[in-house]
Structures are given as C-alpha cells and as structure tokens.
Design an enzyme around this catalytic site. Structure first.
Site: not given
Ligand SMILES: NC(=O)c1ccc[n+]([C@@H]2O[C@H](COP(=O)([O-])OP(=O)(O)OC[C@H]3O[C@@H](n4cnc5c(N)ncnc54)[C@H](OP(=O)(O)O)[C@@H]3O)[C@@H](O)[C@H]2O)c1
Length: 300
Positions: A15-17, A66, A103, A129, A133, A154
C-alpha cells in the site's frame, strides 16, 4: 539502549504508506513485509500463526480496507481488516511486550463545524469505513500498553491509487472537471507519514519514547479537494504534461453524491504530535511538490 528492533512486521507493504515504511524503517530493525499471498490478513488463524512463528517486537500496521464506498456493502470484510486485525495485533503486543504502531483516519470525526479536531474530541463516524476504523482505535487503546495511533487524512503518493494520480489521468482525458469544494482537510503524502513514524520509532529505541496514545499526523495547512486539484494541475502545467483540461470547476458535496458520506470538516490539529516530537509538520503544498517531482522522475 538497543539500537534496533529485532523484527519489525510491516503489514500492507504494497500500500501507499506500507511501501514507504519499508524504506524509512529499514535502518531500525530487520523488516518482514509479507504481501497478501504470503499472509492474508483477513484470516485470523494465519495472522496468529505468523506472529507465533516470527515473534516481531515492533508491529507497524498500515494495512486496512481503504475503499470507502465499497465498505458500505462489505461490512464484514471491512470490520475484519479495520477493527478485528488491530485488536488481534494489540493483544499479541500486550502479551509479548511488543510495540504497536497503527494508523487511523479523519473519518472517525463527524465532520461538523469549522474548528480543528483535537484527539480528545468526541468521535462520531459517518460511514462503515469510519466506524470500523474507530473500532480499531478503541481496540488498540483498550488492549495495548505500548502503542501509537496516527490519525491521518487524504493520503496520496507517487505510486498506487490516489487523488493526485486520478487527477493527472483525468486531466489528460477530459476538457473539464468538477471537483468537490466544500470538504476541507490536509492532503498528506505517504512518505511524510513514514518519516514521522521512523522518528517516533527511533525515539522508542533511544529510550525517549513519546507517550502511548492517539496523535494526528497530517501536513500543515488546509485546502479543499478543489484546491488540491488546482495545485496538482498547476504543477502539471509547469512540467508541460499533456493535458486536455481547460476548465476546472468547483462542485458541492450535495452535487456529487457517494455511497459513503464524507466529513466536510476534516481539519486535524497537530499540536500534540508536533510538541511530542519537537517538529513542525511541513505544508501540504511543499509535500505535494516533492511527491509530484518524485512521480515525474519515476513515471515510465
Ligand atoms: N488513503 C487515505 O486517503 C487514508 C486517509 C486517512 C487514513 N488512512 C489510513 O492510513 C493507512 C494507510 O492507508 P493507505 O492509503 O496506505 O492504504 P492502501 O494504499 O489502500 O493499502 C492498504 C494495504 O492493505 C493491504 N491489505 C488489505 N487487505 C488485505 C488482506 N486481506 N491481506 C493482506 N493485505 C491486505 C493491501 O494489500 P493489496 O495491495 O494486496 O491490496 C495494501 O497493501 C490505513 O490505516 C488507512 O485507513 C488512509
């Protein structure tokens, strides 16, 4: 003082983070970053077995469901990733005295009013969501002794699916775009989240830990999605990216209905984190330039 953790488990490393964490934490311990094929986080038994086998002494958990709109019709799967998984990691951490970094999101707040949210403010999520969370936050707080929860907003990056890349793609295909201009928050790049996390981990290793608790971690300044898009296209024009777009308009939330409700006020006060780490978080505009440049340097 131990200078590194023995084993750092980073979930969601694709994922991104998670991707950025693998780079930023690499000098602070041996990293394990299983992908979905190696460890399905939806499967509680596999997670237990993985923890028992590898015994991480630091777990960093950016993995989450997400997809905010899809969560509305996938409540069980969303709850597993966003609530039950952090609860499971927190229980392991408590039992083994491991450190847990988790997070969370601006979506735990109700999005009302104009004031910046404090970590101590009442929560009232508007969506599946957001509720799941919040469930994760509560589980970590209740089960764990040594932990940090970073609430961010964001999130975008030079890779993965995110608003910056969506805008660049749409701007190359469409002559006009209307973007929501009445939701306010701080775009926050994944790299910054990872760097601040590394600082907090280092403080833990140096026996100068910041107190366990919830901290807001977002870039400085506030904008709307429209303002974010405007700045992205300003940078794209400066770099002479081929854009069809000649009209960027603002639109209200009411004019752009989505399955999951979004908070209108996602302004997060970062004083607690800045005070704890002795840092000033950089502006979202500066971090966007940095991320955009990185995207330009790495794209095909
Ligand atoms: N994105 C936003 O705008 C945002 C905003 C506020 C807070 N956050 C929080 O910040 C944190 C990081 O967000 P992000 O944007 O980096 O998330 P992201 O890019 O959507 O990455 C999510 C990760 O979780 C993995 N994942 C999901 N289900 C899985 C499973 N069953 N088994 C193994 N891996 C799994 C995904 O794997 P795959 O690549 O295989 O799918 C991916 O590596 C999260 O806690 C999110 O709630 C995000």
């Amino acid at each position: 003082m131990s200078h590194t953790f023995k084993t750092i488990l980073i979930t969601g490393a694709t994922g991104q983070v998670g991707y950025e964490l693998c780079r930023s934490l690499s000098v602070l311990g041996a990293i394990l970053s299983p992908n979905r094929e190696e460890l399905d986080l939806a499967d509680a038994h596999s997670v237990d077995a993985y923890l028992a086998k590898h015994q991480p002494d630091l777990i960093v958990n950016p993995a989450a469901w997400t997809a905010v709109d899809a969560a509305e019709v996938n409540q069980e799967a969303t709850a597993r990733l966003n609530t039950a998984l952090p609860a499971q990691l927190a229980q392991y951490a408590r039992k083994t005295n491991a450190y847990l970094i988790h997070y969370s999101s601006d979506y735990v707040y109700p999005g009302t009013g104009q004031n910046y949210w404090l970590e101590s403010d009442a929560v009232a999520p508007l969506s599946v969501y957001g509720r799941t969370k919040l469930g994760g936050d509560k589980a970590v707080v209740n089960h764990c002794l040594h932990y940090l929860i970073f609430r961010t907003s964001w999130v975008y990056s030079d890779r993965g699916n995110n608003f910056m890349k969506t805008m660049l793609n749409l701007g190359a295909q469409r002559e006009s775009l209307n973007i929501v201009n009445d939701q306010f928050g701080a775009p926050t790049n994944a790299r910054l989240i990872a760097e601040v996390t590394a600082l907090a981990v280092y403080r833990q290793l140096a026996s100068k830990p910041i107190d366990s608790g919830i901290y807001h971690l977002v870039c400085g300044g506030i904008t709307s999605w429209y303002g974010f898009a405007e700045k992205i296209f300003e940078l794209a024009k400066r770099e002479n990216l081929p854009l069809l777009l000649n009209e960027l308009g603002g639109i209200s939330t009411a004019e752009f209905p989505t399955p999951a409700a979004r908070p209108q006020n996602s302004k997060l006060n970062v004083s607690k984190l800045e005070g704890a780490l002795g840092i000033t978080l950089p502006s979202w505009q500066q971090q966007l330039e940095f991320t955009f440049n990185s995207y330009m340097n790495n794209k095909d």
